[in-house]
Design a protein around this motif. Structure first.
Motif, PDB file in Angstrom:
ATOM      1  N   LEU A  78      42.037  45.243  45.282  1.00 36.08           N
ATOM      2  CA  LEU A  78      43.352  45.782  44.938  1.00 36.08           C
ATOM      3  C   LEU A  78      44.290  45.734  46.140  1.00 36.08           C
ATOM      4  O   LEU A  78      45.458  45.348  46.021  1.00 36.08           O
ATOM      5  CB  LEU A  78      43.202  47.222  44.447  1.00 36.08           C
ATOM      6  CG  LEU A  78      44.511  47.979  44.178  1.00 36.08           C
ATOM      7  CD1 LEU A  78      45.260  47.335  43.022  1.00 36.08           C
ATOM      8  CD2 LEU A  78      44.223  49.450  43.883  1.00 36.08           C
ATOM      9  N   VAL A  79      43.753  46.105  47.305  1.00 31.04           N
ATOM     10  CA  VAL A  79      44.568  46.146  48.522  1.00 31.04           C
ATOM     11  C   VAL A  79      45.118  44.764  48.866  1.00 31.04           C
ATOM     12  O   VAL A  79      46.285  44.620  49.245  1.00 31.04           O
ATOM     13  CB  VAL A  79      43.727  46.710  49.687  1.00 31.04           C
ATOM     14  CG1 VAL A  79      44.385  46.419  51.023  1.00 31.04           C
ATOM     15  CG2 VAL A  79      43.546  48.216  49.515  1.00 31.04           C
ATOM     16  N   THR A  80      44.275  43.743  48.719  1.00 30.92           N
ATOM     17  CA  THR A  80      44.734  42.392  49.055  1.00 30.92           C
ATOM     18  C   THR A  80      45.833  41.912  48.098  1.00 30.92           C
ATOM     19  O   THR A  80      46.778  41.229  48.512  1.00 30.92           O
ATOM     20  CB  THR A  80      43.559  41.400  49.035  1.00 30.92           C
ATOM     21  OG1 THR A  80      42.879  41.481  47.769  1.00 30.92           O
ATOM     22  CG2 THR A  80      42.559  41.728  50.137  1.00 30.92           C
ATOM     23  N   VAL A  81      45.714  42.276  46.819  1.00 29.91           N
ATOM     24  CA  VAL A  81      46.759  41.922  45.864  1.00 29.91           C
ATOM     25  C   VAL A  81      48.048  42.678  46.185  1.00 29.91           C
ATOM     26  O   VAL A  81      49.159  42.121  46.124  1.00 29.91           O
ATOM     27  CB  VAL A  81      46.309  42.203  44.417  1.00 29.91           C
ATOM     28  CG1 VAL A  81      47.432  41.911  43.428  1.00 29.91           C
ATOM     29  CG2 VAL A  81      45.083  41.376  44.071  1.00 29.91           C
ATOM     30  N   VAL A  82      47.924  43.945  46.550  1.00 32.48           N
ATOM     31  CA  VAL A  82      49.088  44.755  46.928  1.00 32.48           C
ATOM     32  C   VAL A  82      49.814  44.113  48.104  1.00 32.48           C
ATOM     33  O   VAL A  82      51.051  44.030  48.141  1.00 32.48           O
ATOM     34  CB  VAL A  82      48.652  46.188  47.268  1.00 32.48           C
ATOM     35  CG1 VAL A  82      49.775  46.945  47.987  1.00 32.48           C
ATOM     36  CG2 VAL A  82      48.262  46.941  46.001  1.00 32.48           C
ATOM     37  N   SER A  83      49.051  43.650  49.094  1.00 37.53           N
ATOM     38  CA  SER A  83      49.667  43.083  50.294  1.00 37.53           C
ATOM     39  C   SER A  83      50.469  41.822  49.985  1.00 37.53           C
ATOM     40  O   SER A  83      51.509  41.568  50.612  1.00 37.53           O
ATOM     41  CB  SER A  83      48.589  42.776  51.336  1.00 37.53           C
ATOM     42  OG  SER A  83      47.765  41.707  50.914  1.00 37.53           O
ATOM     43  N   THR A  84      49.994  41.031  49.010  1.00 44.58           N
ATOM     44  CA  THR A  84      50.762  39.822  48.654  1.00 44.58           C
ATOM     45  C   THR A  84      52.108  40.192  48.032  1.00 44.58           C
ATOM     46  O   THR A  84      53.125  39.532  48.297  1.00 44.58           O
ATOM     47  CB  THR A  84      49.960  38.951  47.674  1.00 44.58           C
ATOM     48  OG1 THR A  84      49.676  39.692  46.483  1.00 44.58           O
ATOM     49  CG2 THR A  84      48.655  38.488  48.301  1.00 44.58           C
ATOM     50  N   VAL A  85      52.137  41.236  47.217  1.00 42.85           N
ATOM     51  CA  VAL A  85      53.392  41.689  46.621  1.00 42.85           C
ATOM     52  C   VAL A  85      54.319  42.248  47.705  1.00 42.85           C
ATOM     53  O   VAL A  85      55.538  41.995  47.697  1.00 42.85           O
ATOM     54  CB  VAL A  85      53.136  42.746  45.532  1.00 42.85           C
ATOM     55  CG1 VAL A  85      54.441  43.273  44.957  1.00 42.85           C
ATOM     56  CG2 VAL A  85      52.277  42.165  44.423  1.00 42.85           C
TER      57      VAL A  85
END
Length: 452
Positions: free
Chosen positions: A48-55
């Motif tokens: 989840l954190v990695t997806v958040v960082s892309t946004v």
């Protein structure tokens, strides 16, 4: 217990520690399984954190372009902003899909609330974009929206660090979060610088915030150095060097000195934006490296925990099998000789002294079996002596009986002879008495005549 046989007693005595061991092993297995489940949950968090960082990264770029677009009255980035919005929209949709699948309730109420708050903010993005398109929004308003939305996203990353119970994962998330926060401050710095350079003047509030952002980046860099590994710090140092980084530092110094010099060095806002964007992209490279390290660390810890669980399970199963076999062998080593001895005693009790007991062991049962065989042999020998003595006694009794019979016969003969003698004497006495009476009378008469 007195009504239980020895096998049952021994089984009860052995089964209690076995049950205790199994309970301990079960608790140990549950602990290891819990660790595996926790790491699995952490993997979901890291994903989840990695997806958040892309946004966050795309929102940061859109924020800067939107601020420059508004500040230039729609002249700058008019051609680049639509494409950036497209990129942001793709990442946003991917994140919202992840939010829909993500079970936030399994982690904490706080995380659940932050996700809902972020979802609400992201759904307002289209309205903010429309205001930017018609130049209805101000730089401060659009910057505020993007900054708050990004802050909400980064709060999810910070919350993930608090939910971790593993020190290595917590440090990895903290280092990752520090880089994200540092990059966010760099993105805000890009927006503030774009506003100042577009007007060729940094107003006091813009200047103050610009300087604060530089200071905040240093704070987050210190936090990164505290939690990052040596390899990560080395990668950061090797990445964040070069002409672009030096050029950003040069333009920073111009801005910091602008209240004194009264000039912004004729720097065009698009040049500032593109230059610091390159630096932010370098930070993005560091962010990606930390994200990969975080995912790899979570996978490594999960694999290690799974291996420990499998090994522990194998040890427990092998231990249970070993204990079961040991208990069976011990039980058999006790009950088997006892059964032999029990049958032997019954055999001896029935008069069969040809006992065959295995006495090859040197333990108490071997000694007992050996002594029992000796005892049965002794009993058999003494019984033989008794039988011989009984036979001798029988012979003696027969002889005595024969002698008794002979004696009785002799006595009968003697008694018969005595009776015959008595009868003879009585008869003779009677036969003699008559003539003797005559003779005696004749003698008495002669005596009488003589006296006369």
């Amino acid at each position: 217990y007195e009504y239980m046989n020895i096998s049952s007693r021994i089984t009860m005595a052995l089964i209690i520690p076995v049950i205790g061991s199994l309970l301990f092993a079960g608790v140990l297995l549950l602990e290891k399984k819990q660790v595996v489940l926790e790491i699995s949950q952490l993997q979901k968090l890291t994903a989840l954190v990695t997806v958040v960082s892309t946004v966050v990264h795309e929102l940061q770029k859109e924020r800067g372009m939107s601020a420059v677009y508004i500040g230039s009255n729609g002249l700058s980035f008019a051609d680049r902003l639509p494409w950036q919005r497209h990129l942001t929209e793709e990442k946003k949709k991917a994140l919202l899909a992840v939010f829909d699948r993500f079970d936030a309730e399994a982690f904490s109420i706080s995380l659940q609330g932050k996700i809902k708050k972020t979802q609400t903010k992201l759904l307002l993005l289209d309205g903010e974009r429309k205001d930017v398109d018609i130049l209805k929004s101000s730089v401060s308003k659009i910057a505020y929206y993007f900054t708050i939305t990004i802050a909400n996203l980064l709060s999810i990353v910070d919350e993930s660090a608090t939910l971790s119970t593993h020190a290595e994962i917590t440090n990895a998330i903290d280092a990752y979060s520090s880089i994200l926060q540092l990059k966010e401050r760099a993105g805000q710095e890009r927006a503030m610088g774009s506003m100042g350079f577009s007007r060729h003047l940094f107003r006091p509030e813009i200047y103050k915030r610009f300087v604060e952002l530089i200071a905040e980046q240093k704070v987050f860099l210190d936090s990164f150095n505290t939690h990052a590994t040596l390899e990560q710090k080395t990668f950061f140092a090797q990445t964040m060097v070069g002409a672009t980084v030096d050029e950003v530092e040069r333009m920073r110094k111009i801005v910091i000195d602008s209240p004194i010099t009264g000039t912004t060095g004729n720097i065009v806002n698009s040049y500032w934006y593109d230059t610091i964007s390159v630096k932010i992209n370098l930070l993005r490279d560091v962010e990606n490296r930390l994200a990969d390290d975080l995912v790899a660390k979570a996978e490594q810890i999960k694999k290690s925990a799974s291996n420990v669980f499998i090994i522990t399970l194998g040890i427990v199963v092998a231990g249970f099998f070993l204990v079961t076999v040991t208990v069976f062998l011990i039980l058999r080593s006790i009950t088997r000789p006892l059964n032999y001895i029990t049958r032997a005693t019954q055999q001896v009790a029935n008069g069969d002294y040809e006992v065959d007991l295995p006495c090859h062991t040197s333990d108490e049962f071997g000694v007992l079996a050996s002594n029992f065989i000796k005892m049965s042999c002794t009993i058999q020998e003494k019984e033989g002596h008794l039988e011989k003595a009984a036979a001798d006694l029988t012979v003696s009794y027969s002889r005595e009986k024969m002698l008794k019979n002979k004696l009785e016969a002799s006595i009968d003969q003697i008694e018969g002879a005595s009776k015959a003698k008595s009868e003879f004497l009585a008869s003779m006495s009677h036969e003699l008495r008559t003539p003797l009476n005559a003779v005696l009378g004749f003698a008495q008469m002669m005596q009488y005549n003589k006296d006369e």
